[in-house]
Design a protein around this motif. Sequence first.
Motif, PDB file in Angstrom:
ATOM      1  N   ARG A 197       0.799   6.805   9.311  1.00 49.72           N
ATOM      2  CA  ARG A 197       2.212   6.597   9.011  1.00 49.72           C
ATOM      3  C   ARG A 197       2.948   6.226  10.289  1.00 49.72           C
ATOM      4  N   VAL A 198       3.881   5.295  10.190  1.00 58.58           N
ATOM      5  CA  VAL A 198       4.664   4.888  11.361  1.00 58.58           C
ATOM      6  C   VAL A 198       6.150   4.841  11.002  1.00 58.58           C
ATOM      7  N   PHE A 199       6.994   4.778  12.005  1.00 61.23           N
ATOM      8  CA  PHE A 199       8.443   4.907  11.801  1.00 61.23           C
ATOM      9  C   PHE A 199       9.202   3.871  12.635  1.00 61.23           C
ATOM     10  N   ARG A 200      10.259   3.338  12.067  1.00 66.27           N
ATOM     11  CA  ARG A 200      11.125   2.453  12.852  1.00 66.27           C
ATOM     12  C   ARG A 200      12.562   2.622  12.431  1.00 66.27           C
ATOM     13  N   ARG A 201      13.449   2.311  13.364  1.00 66.66           N
ATOM     14  CA  ARG A 201      14.867   2.395  13.045  1.00 66.66           C
ATOM     15  C   ARG A 201      15.220   1.146  12.244  1.00 66.66           C
ATOM     16  N   ASP A 202      14.920   1.187  10.960  1.00 72.70           N
ATOM     17  CA  ASP A 202      15.179   0.044  10.081  1.00 72.70           C
ATOM     18  C   ASP A 202      16.171   0.470   9.014  1.00 72.70           C
ATOM     19  N   THR A 203      17.039  -0.454   8.627  1.00 74.83           N
ATOM     20  CA  THR A 203      17.864  -0.144   7.469  1.00 74.83           C
ATOM     21  C   THR A 203      17.011  -0.399   6.228  1.00 74.83           C
ATOM     22  N   ILE A 204      17.306   0.374   5.185  1.00 73.39           N
ATOM     23  CA  ILE A 204      16.453   0.295   4.002  1.00 73.39           C
ATOM     24  C   ILE A 204      16.874  -0.878   3.118  1.00 73.39           C
ATOM     25  N   ASP A 205      15.916  -1.727   2.790  1.00 74.42           N
ATOM     26  CA  ASP A 205      16.144  -2.739   1.751  1.00 74.42           C
ATOM     27  C   ASP A 205      14.818  -2.972   1.023  1.00 74.42           C
ATOM     28  N   ALA A 206      14.732  -4.053   0.280  1.00 73.88           N
ATOM     29  CA  ALA A 206      13.547  -4.252  -0.571  1.00 73.88           C
ATOM     30  C   ALA A 206      12.251  -4.370   0.227  1.00 73.88           C
ATOM     31  N   THR A 207      12.353  -4.812   1.485  1.00 71.25           N
ATOM     32  CA  THR A 207      11.115  -4.981   2.264  1.00 71.25           C
ATOM     33  C   THR A 207      11.080  -4.128   3.527  1.00 71.25           C
ATOM     34  N   HIS A 208      12.102  -3.325   3.769  1.00 74.19           N
ATOM     35  CA  HIS A 208      12.122  -2.488   4.967  1.00 74.19           C
ATOM     36  C   HIS A 208      12.334  -1.018   4.625  1.00 74.19           C
ATOM     37  N   SER A 209      11.614  -0.180   5.352  1.00 78.32           N
ATOM     38  CA  SER A 209      11.774   1.258   5.171  1.00 78.32           C
ATOM     39  C   SER A 209      11.582   1.896   6.540  1.00 78.32           C
ATOM     40  N   PRO A 210      12.377   2.912   6.882  1.00 76.95           N
ATOM     41  CA  PRO A 210      12.215   3.533   8.204  1.00 76.95           C
ATOM     42  C   PRO A 210      10.883   4.268   8.345  1.00 76.95           C
ATOM     43  N   GLN A 211      10.185   4.415   7.242  1.00 76.56           N
ATOM     44  CA  GLN A 211       8.867   5.029   7.286  1.00 76.56           C
ATOM     45  C   GLN A 211       7.925   4.143   6.484  1.00 76.56           C
ATOM     46  N   PHE A 212       6.815   3.773   7.084  1.00 72.46           N
ATOM     47  CA  PHE A 212       5.828   2.982   6.345  1.00 72.46           C
ATOM     48  C   PHE A 212       4.441   3.264   6.915  1.00 72.46           C
ATOM     49  N   HIS A 213       3.453   2.503   6.499  1.00 75.70           N
ATOM     50  CA  HIS A 213       2.075   2.810   6.918  1.00 75.70           C
ATOM     51  C   HIS A 213       1.379   1.577   7.476  1.00 75.70           C
ATOM     52  N   GLN A 214       0.485   1.824   8.416  1.00 75.40           N
ATOM     53  CA  GLN A 214      -0.292   0.727   8.991  1.00 75.40           C
ATOM     54  C   GLN A 214      -1.765   1.096   9.055  1.00 75.40           C
ATOM     55  N   ILE A 215      -2.569   0.068   9.163  1.00 75.30           N
ATOM     56  CA  ILE A 215      -3.969   0.277   9.512  1.00 75.30           C
ATOM     57  C   ILE A 215      -4.274  -0.616  10.707  1.00 75.30           C
ATOM     58  N   GLU A 216      -4.700   0.032  11.770  1.00 78.12           N
ATOM     59  CA  GLU A 216      -4.996  -0.653  13.023  1.00 78.12           C
ATOM     60  C   GLU A 216      -6.497  -0.878  13.109  1.00 78.12           C
ATOM     61  N   GLY A 217      -6.901  -1.922  13.784  1.00 74.19           N
ATOM     62  CA  GLY A 217      -8.330  -2.113  14.051  1.00 74.19           C
ATOM     63  C   GLY A 217      -8.535  -2.351  15.532  1.00 74.19           C
ATOM     64  N   LEU A 218      -9.618  -1.823  16.082  1.00 69.44           N
ATOM     65  CA  LEU A 218      -9.914  -2.064  17.497  1.00 69.44           C
ATOM     66  C   LEU A 218     -11.417  -2.133  17.720  1.00 69.44           C
ATOM     67  N   VAL A 219     -11.828  -3.208  18.394  1.00 71.44           N
ATOM     68  CA  VAL A 219     -13.232  -3.329  18.790  1.00 71.44           C
ATOM     69  C   VAL A 219     -13.263  -3.604  20.287  1.00 71.44           C
ATOM     70  N   VAL A 220     -13.984  -2.808  21.027  1.00 73.84           N
ATOM     71  CA  VAL A 220     -14.159  -3.042  22.467  1.00 73.84           C
ATOM     72  C   VAL A 220     -15.648  -2.957  22.770  1.00 73.84           C
ATOM     73  N   ASP A 221     -16.143  -3.970  23.441  1.00 78.49           N
ATOM     74  CA  ASP A 221     -17.584  -3.957  23.765  1.00 78.49           C
ATOM     75  C   ASP A 221     -17.837  -5.048  24.805  1.00 78.49           C
ATOM     76  N   LYS A 222     -19.084  -5.142  25.240  1.00 79.76           N
ATOM     77  CA  LYS A 222     -19.436  -6.266  26.097  1.00 79.76           C
ATOM     78  C   LYS A 222     -19.512  -7.490  25.199  1.00 79.76           C
ATOM     79  N   ASP A 223     -18.949  -8.599  25.692  1.00 81.33           N
ATOM     80  CA  ASP A 223     -19.159  -9.869  24.998  1.00 81.33           C
ATOM     81  C   ASP A 223     -18.488  -9.981  23.620  1.00 81.33           C
ATOM     82  N   VAL A 224     -17.351  -9.318  23.434  1.00 85.96           N
ATOM     83  CA  VAL A 224     -16.613  -9.492  22.171  1.00 85.96           C
ATOM     84  C   VAL A 224     -15.745 -10.744  22.304  1.00 85.96           C
ATOM     85  N   LYS A 225     -15.846 -11.630  21.305  1.00 87.04           N
ATOM     86  CA  LYS A 225     -15.127 -12.907  21.393  1.00 87.04           C
ATOM     87  C   LYS A 225     -14.065 -13.016  20.300  1.00 87.04           C
TER      88      LYS A 225
END
Length: 344
Positions: A197-225
Amino acid sequence: MENINEKIIKIQKDALNEIKSSKDSKNLEDIRINYLGKKGELTSLLKMLGSLTKEERPVIGGRVNKLREEIEDALNSALIRLKKAETDKKFESEKVDLTLMGRIHKYGHRHPLQAIFDEVEEIFLGMGFSIAEGPEIESEYYNFEALNMPASHPARDSQDTLYFNKELLLRTHTSPVQIRTMEKMAPGPVRVICPGRVFRRDTIDATHSPQFHQIEGLVVDKDVKFSDLIGALEVFIKKMFGEDRKIRLRPGFFPFTEPSAEVDVSCIICGGTGCPACKHNGWLEILGSGTVHPNVLKAGGYDTEIFTGYAFGMGVERIAMLKYGIPDIRLFFENDIRFLHQFR
Ligand code: PHE
């Protein structure tokens, strides 16, 4: 002798009458004890036999024994009769009406956002990723500083949030989990997704909410392109939205990735020909991504001469809205059962 005979007749009459009019098995037992018990009427009759003559004794004794048998028989058949009446009564009172409708239980089910989390996690777990999580109350360092967003950076403006004090804030994205994961894993390889869950100082409307959710991805390795990023996203998007979806990358900007790309998917409603959902351009923007910035790798404890990586982040509400055709983000948080039950 006369006396005893009278007694036998009286006992016989009384006992059989009492047995006949007995109303329950408990009362019947009292009657049995009263006549046949150790101190019962019949037993005291037997004791009187001693006072009789030798000739009288077997005659009277025979009568008493016959009476005992008679009373026992009467008790037995009364017991059967009463027991049956008692079970009949019990069955009657416990009668089950098989024609009655059963009670229908209301089963719960996943929230539509949870369904998206589960689906995305499953796809990435299948690609060898594991799941990492971080706190919702985050430090200024993890949320901004370590992600190559120093205090003066203008990108902080677009991610304003609630500060508890100078140091602590409600995280504005799941990207701080990138740093926390690298700190734990360095110098080993990283391949994680970070739901939360993440939070931002957003005013609420049809596409914005001060609370919403994300999914992050991270890959770190030798030779990642960069091409590894494209490959992984292509697999994800086809599994998530259908095999014939296409992806498109547009140049973007994030302080923590360089180069950065906005990733679009060919419209899942019209397939790319243009419709109101894609604002008639055939594409839907679904996530931000890029090659991990060297400053971020350094903050995570990696040698940038040896390691490279890619990262991406997507909004869960946005994906759910696209996937299910939900027009208003507020529906996810209002907990209106009429809305939620559509996702059973
Ligand atoms: N954290 C970014 C945001 O919230 C998304 C992102 C994550 C972009 C990872 C690039 C890489 O907008």
